[in-house]
Enzyme design. Structure first.
Site, PDB file in Angstrom:
ATOM      1  N   TYR A  76      -2.595  -0.711  10.379  1.00 21.33           N
ATOM      2  CA  TYR A  76      -2.345  -1.030   9.076  1.00 21.33           C
ATOM      3  C   TYR A  76      -1.253  -0.382   8.410  1.00 21.33           C
ATOM      4  O   TYR A  76      -0.405  -1.016   7.593  1.00 21.33           O
ATOM      5  CB  TYR A  76      -3.750  -0.217   8.043  1.00 21.33           C
ATOM      6  N   SER A  92       0.838  -1.264  -0.056  1.00 27.53           N
ATOM      7  CA  SER A  92      -0.030   0.118   0.015  1.00 27.53           C
ATOM      8  C   SER A  92       0.884   1.303   0.111  1.00 27.53           C
ATOM      9  O   SER A  92       2.132   1.104   0.426  1.00 27.53           O
ATOM     10  CB  SER A  92      -0.904   0.188   1.271  1.00 27.53           C
TER      11      SER A  92
END
Ligand code: NAD
Length: 262
Positions: free
Chosen positions: A157, A144
């Site tokens: 995350y 990501s």
């Protein structure tokens, strides 16, 4: 005939979003597919059957839970037993939770680290021996933009995705002489259920309306002001499986509309 004929791809978290697009793009190039992930059995069966019908390959489903190391090992074993090999591994399953650190539920932290980080370790560990024996392999993890930069309220995350960037580099070095590449792809915001589901929590954490979250939080990060598409991520993953990508290893490839260069 496609360039992946005779090869098998295991794609974790491929019942929706980016994973499903990767599974379909590998099938389009001729690979047999092991799909995996959560969802209604009828919906999953529809997706599995559509892959076989649309691309004339074989596709099987594994319900392995990415929080459970033994089930991850069984997922790789299922691919090897059914098709004779697991040549391509895409570590893609992922979840998100958005919350200020002091309220961040400990069980959400544990689940995000397990699914978004540790599952990749367990899957790579299980898949590498077969890849080494056959002298070819492609390991791709969906990281990501949050493997490179942080955003508030996404502690677990961001920690997990930064971990993926490090794991990718380490595994690439270990496998550099084995004709196995290991890379990660770092998309910016891709319009999938994962993004849609985080909008209500972000609205609450930032006290914003839905349209403000989309335009002033999500797309604010991306200079192009456009979402990445699942097909764009899948086509980069497919390229990484080609011979032309044989010297790309250990890379963290951004596809984020310019987010992380701004
Ligand atoms: P998605 O919600 O559409 O797909 C996630 C997949 O993971 C689903 O198939 C789901 O069933 C599966 N999954 C969740 N928990 C699981 C578990 N315990 N065991 C097995 N499977 C499980 O989301 P997506 O956006 O396609 O996300 C895929 C990956 O891409 C994730 O790793 C995510 O972090 C990453 N990513 C997404 C974006 C984005 O903007 N959508 C951006 C960057 C990175």
């Amino acid at each position: 005939m496609g360039f992946l004929n005779g090869k098998t791809a295991v794609v974790t978290g491929s019942t929706s979003g980016i994973g499903l697009a990767c599974a379909r793009s590998f099938a389009g190039a001729g690979a047999n597919i092991v799909i995996n992930g959560m969802g209604a059995p009828g919906d999953i069966e529809k997706e599995r059957a559509a892959i076989e019908r649309d691309f004339t390959v074989r596709a099987i489903y594994s319900p392995a839970d990415m929080t459970k190391p033994s089930e991850i090992a069984e997922l790789i074993a299922l691919g090897e037993e059914t098709f004779g090999s697991v040549d391509i591994l895409v570590n893609n399953a992922g979840i998100q939770h958005v919350s200020p650190i002091e309220d961040f539920p400990a069980e959400k932290w544990d689940a995000i680290i397990a699914i978004n980080l540790s599952a990749s370790f367990h899957a790579i560990r299980a898949a590498v021996p077969g890849m080494k024996t056959r002298g070819w392999g492609r390991i791709i993890t969906t990281a990501s933009a949050h493997s490179l930069v942080a955003s508030p309220f996404k502690s677990a995350y961001v920690a997990a995705k930064h971990g993926i960037a490090g794991l990718t580099k380490t595994v690439a070095l270990e496998l550099a002489r084995s004709k196995i590449t290991c890379n990660c792809i770092s998309p910016g915001y891709v319009w999938t259920p994962l993004v849609e589901k985080q909008i209500p929590n972000t609205m609450a954490a930032r006290r914003m309306r839905r349209d403000e979250v989309i335009n002033d939080v999500l797309l604010a990060a991306q200079p192009t002001k456009e979402f990445v598409t699942v097909e764009q991520v899948a086509s980069l993953a497919l390229f990484l499986c080609s011979d032309n990508a044989a010297q790309i290893t250990g890379a963290n490839l951004s596809m984020d509309g310019g987010w992380t260069v701004a």
